[in-house]
Write a protein that holds these residues in place. Structure first.
Motif, PDB file in Angstrom:
ATOM      1  N   MET A 100       1.332  32.365 -41.759  1.00  0.00           N
ATOM      2  CA  MET A 100       0.051  32.554 -41.220  1.00  0.00           C
ATOM      3  C   MET A 100      -0.200  33.178 -39.908  1.00  0.00           C
ATOM      4  N   HIS A 101      -0.839  34.107 -39.581  1.00  0.00           N
ATOM      5  CA  HIS A 101      -1.344  34.702 -38.419  1.00  0.00           C
ATOM      6  C   HIS A 101      -2.848  34.817 -38.340  1.00  0.00           C
ATOM      7  N   PRO A 102      -3.257  34.882 -37.172  1.00  0.00           N
ATOM      8  CA  PRO A 102      -4.740  34.970 -36.868  1.00  0.00           C
ATOM      9  C   PRO A 102      -5.413  36.178 -37.493  1.00  0.00           C
ATOM     10  N   THR A 103      -4.613  37.437 -37.562  1.00  0.00           N
ATOM     11  CA  THR A 103      -5.142  38.612 -37.820  1.00  0.00           C
ATOM     12  C   THR A 103      -4.275  39.290 -38.741  1.00  0.00           C
ATOM     13  N   LEU A 104      -4.644  40.125 -39.733  1.00  0.00           N
ATOM     14  CA  LEU A 104      -3.594  41.223 -40.368  1.00  0.00           C
ATOM     15  C   LEU A 104      -2.916  41.725 -39.576  1.00  0.00           C
ATOM     16  N   LYS A 105      -3.381  42.478 -38.468  1.00  0.00           N
ATOM     17  CA  LYS A 105      -2.560  43.325 -37.448  1.00  0.00           C
ATOM     18  C   LYS A 105      -1.578  42.322 -36.822  1.00  0.00           C
ATOM     19  N   ASP A 106      -1.774  40.957 -36.416  1.00  0.00           N
ATOM     20  CA  ASP A 106      -0.798  40.206 -35.947  1.00  0.00           C
ATOM     21  C   ASP A 106       0.365  39.701 -36.969  1.00  0.00           C
ATOM     22  N   ALA A 107       0.091  39.762 -38.155  1.00  0.00           N
ATOM     23  CA  ALA A 107       1.069  39.483 -39.219  1.00  0.00           C
ATOM     24  C   ALA A 107       1.949  40.828 -39.397  1.00  0.00           C
ATOM     25  N   LYS A 108       1.315  41.930 -39.353  1.00  0.00           N
ATOM     26  CA  LYS A 108       2.021  43.098 -39.583  1.00  0.00           C
ATOM     27  C   LYS A 108       3.036  43.521 -38.466  1.00  0.00           C
ATOM     28  N   ASP A 109       2.423  43.033 -37.012  1.00  0.00           N
ATOM     29  CA  ASP A 109       3.331  43.363 -36.117  1.00  0.00           C
ATOM     30  C   ASP A 109       4.469  42.479 -35.940  1.00  0.00           C
ATOM     31  N   TRP A 110       4.078  41.303 -36.301  1.00  0.00           N
ATOM     32  CA  TRP A 110       5.551  40.217 -36.345  1.00  0.00           C
ATOM     33  C   TRP A 110       6.380  40.724 -37.270  1.00  0.00           C
ATOM     34  N   SER A 111       6.079  41.146 -38.523  1.00  0.00           N
ATOM     35  CA  SER A 111       6.884  41.428 -39.554  1.00  0.00           C
ATOM     36  C   SER A 111       7.728  42.414 -39.368  1.00  0.00           C
ATOM     37  N   THR A 112       7.054  43.387 -38.677  1.00  0.00           N
ATOM     38  CA  THR A 112       7.777  44.913 -38.215  1.00  0.00           C
ATOM     39  C   THR A 112       8.671  44.789 -37.198  1.00  0.00           C
ATOM     40  N   PHE A 113       8.271  44.179 -35.977  1.00  0.00           N
ATOM     41  CA  PHE A 113       8.769  44.241 -34.844  1.00  0.00           C
ATOM     42  C   PHE A 113       9.568  42.787 -34.398  1.00  0.00           C
ATOM     43  N   LYS A 114       9.512  41.721 -35.190  1.00  0.00           N
ATOM     44  CA  LYS A 114      10.138  40.574 -34.836  1.00  0.00           C
ATOM     45  C   LYS A 114      11.051  40.097 -36.125  1.00  0.00           C
ATOM     46  N   LEU A 115      10.576  40.157 -37.376  1.00  0.00           N
ATOM     47  CA  LEU A 115      11.261  39.540 -38.617  1.00  0.00           C
ATOM     48  C   LEU A 115      12.274  40.704 -39.227  1.00  0.00           C
ATOM     49  N   ALA A 116      11.583  41.834 -39.162  1.00  0.00           N
ATOM     50  CA  ALA A 116      12.549  42.935 -39.724  1.00  0.00           C
ATOM     51  C   ALA A 116      13.827  43.206 -38.986  1.00  0.00           C
ATOM     52  N   PRO A 117      13.680  43.188 -37.968  1.00  0.00           N
ATOM     53  CA  PRO A 117      14.879  43.492 -36.844  1.00  0.00           C
ATOM     54  C   PRO A 117      15.828  42.496 -37.189  1.00  0.00           C
ATOM     55  N   MET A 118      15.397  41.112 -37.127  1.00  0.00           N
ATOM     56  CA  MET A 118      16.383  39.896 -37.086  1.00  0.00           C
ATOM     57  C   MET A 118      17.017  40.016 -38.693  1.00  0.00           C
ATOM     58  N   VAL A 119      16.383  40.217 -39.764  1.00  0.00           N
ATOM     59  CA  VAL A 119      16.794  40.476 -41.214  1.00  0.00           C
ATOM     60  C   VAL A 119      17.883  41.481 -40.857  1.00  0.00           C
ATOM     61  N   ALA A 120      17.751  42.785 -40.621  1.00  0.00           N
ATOM     62  CA  ALA A 120      18.499  43.907 -40.582  1.00  0.00           C
ATOM     63  C   ALA A 120      19.779  43.517 -39.734  1.00  0.00           C
ATOM     64  N   SER A 121      19.599  43.093 -38.824  1.00  0.00           N
ATOM     65  CA  SER A 121      20.990  42.562 -37.904  1.00  0.00           C
ATOM     66  C   SER A 121      21.670  41.324 -38.204  1.00  0.00           C
ATOM     67  N   THR A 122      21.217  40.797 -39.373  1.00  0.00           N
ATOM     68  CA  THR A 122      21.837  39.602 -39.595  1.00  0.00           C
ATOM     69  C   THR A 122      22.467  39.614 -41.128  1.00  0.00           C
ATOM     70  N   PRO A 123      23.809  39.933 -40.983  1.00  0.00           N
ATOM     71  CA  PRO A 123      24.642  40.290 -42.408  1.00  0.00           C
ATOM     72  C   PRO A 123      24.150  39.395 -43.388  1.00  0.00           C
ATOM     73  N   VAL A 124      24.182  38.114 -43.338  1.00  0.00           N
ATOM     74  CA  VAL A 124      23.972  37.203 -44.407  1.00  0.00           C
ATOM     75  C   VAL A 124      22.411  37.099 -44.804  1.00  0.00           C
ATOM     76  N   LEU A 125      21.518  37.825 -44.240  1.00  0.00           N
ATOM     77  CA  LEU A 125      20.254  37.737 -44.391  1.00  0.00           C
ATOM     78  C   LEU A 125      19.988  39.209 -45.083  1.00  0.00           C
ATOM     79  N   LYS A 126      20.481  40.107 -44.659  1.00  0.00           N
ATOM     80  CA  LYS A 126      20.350  41.676 -44.996  1.00  0.00           C
ATOM     81  C   LYS A 126      20.002  41.723 -46.657  1.00  0.00           C
ATOM     82  N   ASP A 127      21.295  41.166 -47.428  1.00  0.00           N
ATOM     83  CA  ASP A 127      21.146  41.522 -48.732  1.00  0.00           C
ATOM     84  C   ASP A 127      20.484  40.467 -49.415  1.00  0.00           C
TER      85      ASP A 127
END
Length: 75
Positions: A40-67
């Motif tokens: 949960m994030h305080p706003t939808l924008k905060d949630a989208k920003d976290w997903s786009t700029f924090k979570l997605a790059p971590m998943v994309a750069s971690t081979p065991v998570l990417k698939d």
């Protein structure tokens, strides 16, 4: 109340590493013990920003998570 469900609430100051801690915990569960997770994030924008700029790059750069994580669907 279901004993299998836990709630963790963190109240701290800004810029102390909470996002890294959260992302590491999410990465662990995706890799070691896949299950539904809700963040949960305080706003939808905060949630989208976290997903786009924090979570997605971590998943994309971690081979065991990417698939194990589906790519976002266009709406």
């Amino acid at each position: 109340c279901d004993n299998k469900i836990q709630r963790i609430t963190i109240m701290t100051s800004a810029q102390v590493g909470k996002i890294r801690m959260l992302n590491n915990a999410i990465g662990y569960y995706i890799h070691q013990s896949p299950k539904s997770i809700i963040i949960m994030h305080p706003t939808l924008k905060d949630a989208k920003d976290w997903s786009t700029f924090k979570l997605a790059p971590m998943v994309a750069s971690t081979p065991v998570l990417k698939d194990k994580v589906a790519k976002p669907r266009a709406r």
